[in-house]
Design an enzyme around this catalytic site. Structure first.
Site, short mmCIF file in Angstrom:
data_model
loop_
_atom_site.label_atom_id
_atom_site.label_comp_id
_atom_site.label_asym_id
_atom_site.label_seq_id
_atom_site.Cartn_x
_atom_site.Cartn_y
_atom_site.Cartn_z
N SER A 150 3.13 2.85 -0.50
CA SER A 150 2.05 1.91 -0.26
C SER A 150 0.98 2.04 -1.34
O SER A 150 1.23 2.54 -2.44
CB SER A 150 1.47 2.13 1.14
OG SER A 150 0.55 1.10 1.47
N TYR A 172 -1.33 -8.65 -2.65
CA TYR A 172 -0.74 -7.32 -2.81
C TYR A 172 -1.16 -6.42 -1.65
O TYR A 172 -0.33 -5.73 -1.03
CB TYR A 172 -1.17 -6.71 -4.13
CG TYR A 172 -0.67 -5.31 -4.38
CD1 TYR A 172 0.68 -5.04 -4.51
CD2 TYR A 172 -1.56 -4.24 -4.50
CE1 TYR A 172 1.15 -3.75 -4.76
CE2 TYR A 172 -1.11 -2.96 -4.75
CZ TYR A 172 0.23 -2.72 -4.87
OH TYR A 172 0.69 -1.44 -5.11
N LYS A 176 1.15 -4.53 1.38
CA LYS A 176 1.10 -3.10 1.67
C LYS A 176 0.59 -2.83 3.08
O LYS A 176 1.06 -1.89 3.75
CB LYS A 176 0.24 -2.38 0.63
CG LYS A 176 0.83 -2.40 -0.78
CD LYS A 176 2.24 -1.83 -0.82
CE LYS A 176 2.77 -1.71 -2.23
NZ LYS A 176 4.17 -1.21 -2.26
#
Length: 263
Positions: A150, A172, A176
């Site tokens: 992550s 993004y 995650k």
């Protein structure tokens, strides 16, 4: 000396460069038979440096065991084929490291549907399907480790926003954050099966070909974190008893300090 991962088969995605390559090397040094996967097998096929051939050559030169498995994790059939080929070559997979990523840093107002779908396919859907494919073998052996890589981008931004709010990391971070929620949920589902599921993010930005390309750091940045720190933390999570260390949203340096492994 016996390695802590002797006899284990580890599949590491995104292993052609950066954090994935470092994890593959660390696991091989610990005795694992490493299946290193990525899209980039040979030089000349990516604008970024690093290939699976480089990763495998480095591992073998150090005395480790590794094999390259080229796959495009945006393609469901490639994900199925990857697991089938690793099983045919090494046997059932004991450790799965979901590290592969395709990332675009673009503000939400300018994000295209194609890029949005591709990021979620590689960073969320692919780890989910790969986990589904390896769980039966892990259950049969009563033990396994799944590690999702992550980022601190999964954290919610503070208000008022800081100077980096306009860098385009929202999608993004969404990917995650979804991966981290998948981690804790799957850990709860698989706890009774002896399968550990954890998430690991760097405490600080890691200078990799990807982060350097996106200008998130520099090779001279004194505050950056070497990829070997993530590799050491990944090894710690993937050798611990599954019932003792699972369901964690971990950060590399904090985890190593907690376990007494930091230098």
């Amino acid at each position: 000396m016996m390695g802590v991962l002797d006899g284990k088969v580890a599949l590491v995605t995104g292993a052609s460069r950066g954090i994935g390559a470092a994890i593959a090397a660390e696991f091989a040094a610990a005795g694992a038979r490493v299946a290193a996967s990525a899209r980039t097998l040979s030089p000349g096929t990516s604008r970024l440096p690093g290939t699976l051939e480089d990763t495998i050559a480095g591992i073998r030169a150090a005395g480790g065991t590794a094999e390259a498995f080229q796959a495009d994790l945006a393609v469901p059939q490639d994900r199925e084929r990857l697991v089938e080929q690793v099983r045919a070559h090494y046997g059932d997979i004991d450790i799965l490291v979901n590290n592969a990523a395709v990332t675009y840093f673009t503000p939400v107002a300018d994000f295209t549907a194609r890029r949005y779908a591709l990021m979620f396919e590689v960073q969320v859907t692919a780890p989910t399907q790969l986990a589904q494919l390896v769980i039966p073998g892990m259950r049969a052996r009563g033990q396994g480790w799944i590690l999702n890589i992550s980022s601190i981008a999964a954290r919610h931004p503070s208000m008022p926003p800081g100077p980096h709010a306009g860098l385009g990391a929202t999608v993004y971070g969404m990917c995650k954050a979804a991966l981290e929620r998948f981690t804790t949920g799957l850990a709860a589902e698989l706890y009774a099966d002896g399968i550990a599921v954890n998430s690991l993010a760097p405490t600080k930005v890691v200078p990799t070909p990807g982060t350097l390309f996106h200008r998130l750091t520099t090779e001279e940045d004194p505050n950056a974190e070497p990829p070997e720190v993530m590799a050491a933390a990944a090894l710690a999570l993937c050798q611990a008893p599954p019932d003792k260390l699972t369901g964690r949203i971990a950060y590399s340096q904090e985890l190593l300090a907690e376990l007494g492994l930091s230098s």
